[in-house]
Design an enzyme around this catalytic site. Structure first.
Site, PDB file in Angstrom:
ATOM      1  N   ARG A  81       0.846  -1.192   0.000  1.00 32.87           N
ATOM      2  CA  ARG A  81       0.000   0.000   0.000  1.00 32.87           C
ATOM      3  C   ARG A  81       0.879   1.238   0.000  1.00 32.87           C
ATOM      4  O   ARG A  81       1.795   1.361   0.812  1.00 32.87           O
ATOM      5  CB  ARG A  81      -0.866  -0.047   1.274  1.00 32.87           C
ATOM      6  CG  ARG A  81      -1.943   0.975   1.335  1.00 32.87           C
ATOM      7  CD  ARG A  81      -2.808   0.760   2.566  1.00 32.87           C
ATOM      8  NE  ARG A  81      -2.187   1.261   3.786  1.00 32.87           N
ATOM      9  CZ  ARG A  81      -2.866   1.662   4.845  1.00 32.87           C
ATOM     10  NH1 ARG A  81      -4.185   1.607   4.848  1.00 32.87           N
ATOM     11  NH2 ARG A  81      -2.250   2.105   5.925  1.00 32.87           N
ATOM     12  N   THR A 109      -1.075   7.644  -0.906  1.00 36.64           N
ATOM     13  CA  THR A 109      -2.362   7.554  -1.622  1.00 36.64           C
ATOM     14  C   THR A 109      -3.269   6.469  -1.053  1.00 36.64           C
ATOM     15  O   THR A 109      -4.468   6.441  -1.341  1.00 36.64           O
ATOM     16  CB  THR A 109      -2.119   7.211  -3.103  1.00 36.64           C
ATOM     17  OG1 THR A 109      -1.536   5.890  -3.171  1.00 36.64           O
ATOM     18  CG2 THR A 109      -1.162   8.215  -3.759  1.00 36.64           C
ATOM     19  N   ASP A 168       1.572  -1.371  12.357  1.00 36.35           N
ATOM     20  CA  ASP A 168       1.874  -1.890  11.014  1.00 36.35           C
ATOM     21  C   ASP A 168       2.192  -3.384  11.130  1.00 36.35           C
ATOM     22  O   ASP A 168       3.247  -3.768  11.658  1.00 36.35           O
ATOM     23  CB  ASP A 168       3.059  -1.122  10.423  1.00 36.35           C
ATOM     24  CG  ASP A 168       3.285  -1.492   8.966  1.00 36.35           C
ATOM     25  OD1 ASP A 168       3.439  -2.692   8.662  1.00 36.35           O
ATOM     26  OD2 ASP A 168       3.294  -0.587   8.123  1.00 36.35           O
ATOM     27  N   ASP A 170       5.560  -4.679   9.423  1.00 33.78           N
ATOM     28  CA  ASP A 170       6.756  -4.227  10.149  1.00 33.78           C
ATOM     29  C   ASP A 170       6.899  -4.940  11.477  1.00 33.78           C
ATOM     30  O   ASP A 170       8.003  -5.354  11.874  1.00 33.78           O
ATOM     31  CB  ASP A 170       6.692  -2.713  10.380  1.00 33.78           C
ATOM     32  CG  ASP A 170       7.054  -1.924   9.130  1.00 33.78           C
ATOM     33  OD1 ASP A 170       7.615  -2.526   8.184  1.00 33.78           O
ATOM     34  OD2 ASP A 170       6.765  -0.717   9.086  1.00 33.78           O
TER      35      ASP A 170
HETATM   36  C1  PRP Z   1      -0.850  -3.927   5.078  1.00 28.63           C
HETATM   37  C2  PRP Z   1      -1.735  -5.099   5.426  1.00 28.63           C
HETATM   38  C3  PRP Z   1      -2.710  -5.138   4.269  1.00 28.63           C
HETATM   39  C4  PRP Z   1      -2.883  -3.672   3.929  1.00 28.63           C
HETATM   40  C5  PRP Z   1      -4.195  -3.201   4.484  1.00 28.63           C
HETATM   41  O1  PRP Z   1       0.099  -4.304   4.145  1.00 28.63           O
HETATM   42  O2  PRP Z   1      -1.030  -6.297   5.629  1.00 28.63           O
HETATM   43  O3  PRP Z   1      -2.213  -5.864   3.150  1.00 28.63           O
HETATM   44  O4  PRP Z   1      -1.803  -2.971   4.566  1.00 28.63           O
HETATM   45  O5  PRP Z   1      -4.464  -1.904   4.124  1.00 28.63           O
HETATM   46  P1  PRP Z   1      -5.675  -1.525   3.157  1.00 28.63           P
HETATM   47  O6  PRP Z   1      -6.873  -2.279   3.604  1.00 28.63           O
HETATM   48  O7  PRP Z   1      -5.845  -0.036   3.351  1.00 28.63           O
HETATM   49  O8  PRP Z   1      -5.264  -1.830   1.744  1.00 28.63           O
HETATM   50  P2  PRP Z   1       1.191  -3.274   3.562  1.00 28.63           P
HETATM   51  O9  PRP Z   1       0.689  -2.667   2.285  1.00 28.63           O
HETATM   52  O10 PRP Z   1       1.623  -2.307   4.633  1.00 28.63           O
HETATM   53  O11 PRP Z   1       2.380  -4.216   3.145  1.00 28.63           O
HETATM   54  P3  PRP Z   1       3.337  -5.133   4.057  1.00 28.63           P
HETATM   55  O12 PRP Z   1       2.523  -6.295   4.549  1.00 28.63           O
HETATM   56  O13 PRP Z   1       4.407  -5.544   3.107  1.00 28.63           O
HETATM   57  O14 PRP Z   1       3.871  -4.296   5.196  1.00 28.63           O
HETATM   58  N1  URA Z   2      -1.865  -1.864   7.448  1.00 31.08           N
HETATM   59  C1  URA Z   2      -1.368  -2.201   8.665  1.00 31.08           C
HETATM   60  O1  URA Z   2      -0.385  -2.952   8.753  1.00 31.08           O
HETATM   61  N2  URA Z   2      -1.929  -1.680   9.763  1.00 31.08           N
HETATM   62  C2  URA Z   2      -3.008  -0.861   9.708  1.00 31.08           C
HETATM   63  O2  URA Z   2      -3.497  -0.422  10.770  1.00 31.08           O
HETATM   64  C3  URA Z   2      -3.509  -0.514   8.438  1.00 31.08           C
HETATM   65  C4  URA Z   2      -2.924  -1.039   7.328  1.00 31.08           C
END
Ligand code: PRP
Ligand code: URA
Length: 210
Positions: free
Chosen positions: A104, A108, A200, A203
């Protein structure tokens, strides 16, 4: 119409509290996320079609319940879905596994796809899609659209935390996909993070917080 169901289980709530706590370290976070993945997988698939099968126990012959079809594919949204996938594999060790890489954009809030590796028999098996976080719903909606474009039917989605905004978007865009969550939280903040949430997930799972 809502497609969301909140799993009711004291162990799930207890383990989720460990994930939410700021002081939970990455190793513990990964382990507990896997345990939650096992429970959510069992709960999300509780109504898979069954067909009786004639077997012999050491004591007698009986008609015993068994799954009617093959085990569904498990599909993780990278990265954080990998944490749930580990526990899902304890429950369904023979299920084929798919990976969907989505990240994500933090400005944006739009997801970008960076990897797609999916089993070829999605249409025959159905799929359980795994991602701990349903925030705006952008990532889950994009992942489900990708699964459908790849031939998947009977898709289910399981997450750890859902925001009302993401749940509403998913129900509007994919009303045919049942959603299971361990908890429905209050809201999103201005940066698109779930509140009270757990931070997150990627992370915290992989120790990459800045
Ligand atoms: C996080 C999470 C979802 C997304 C949710 O992943 O694991 O995939 O955000 O957010 P949304 O509903 O607004 O799309 P992220 O994009 O941070 O990637 P990551 O798992 O690699 O940290
Ligand atoms: N992605 C995450 O990892 N945490 C949140 O709270 C929202 C999106």
């Amino acid at each position: 119409m809502s497609t969301l169901r909140v799993a009711r289980h004291a162990l799930l709530r207890h383990k989720l509290t460990r994930l939410r706590m700021r002081e939970t370290d990455s190793a513990t976070f990964r382990r507990v996320l896997a345990e939650i993945g096992a429970i959510l997988t069992a709960e999300a698939l509780r109504d898979l079609p069954e067909q009786p099968r004639l077997i012999d126990t050491p004591m007698a012959r009986m008609q015993a319940p068994a799954l009617a079809g093959p085990e569904p594919c498990l599909v993780a949204i990278l990265r954080a879905g990998l944490g749930l996938l580990e526990g899902a594999g304890w429950v369904l060790p023979e299920a084929p596994i798919g990976h969907l890489g989505l990240v994500r954009n933090e400005a944006t809030l739009q997801p970008t796809e960076y990897v797609v590796r999916l089993p070829h028999d999605l249409a025959q098996r159905g799929a359980l899609l795994l991602d701990p976080m349903l925030a705006t719903g952008g990532s889950a909606c994009a992942a489900i659209a990708r699964l459908k474009a790849s031939g998947a039917t009977a898709i289910r989605f399981a997450c750890v935390l859902a925001a009302p905004e993401g749940a509403a978007r998913l129900a509007a865009e994919h009303p045919d996909v049942p959603v299971l969550t361990a908890a429905l939280d209050e809201r999103l903040d201005a940066r698109g993070y779930i509140v009270p949430g757990l931070g997150d997930a990627g992370d915290r799972c992989f120790g990459t917080a800045g």
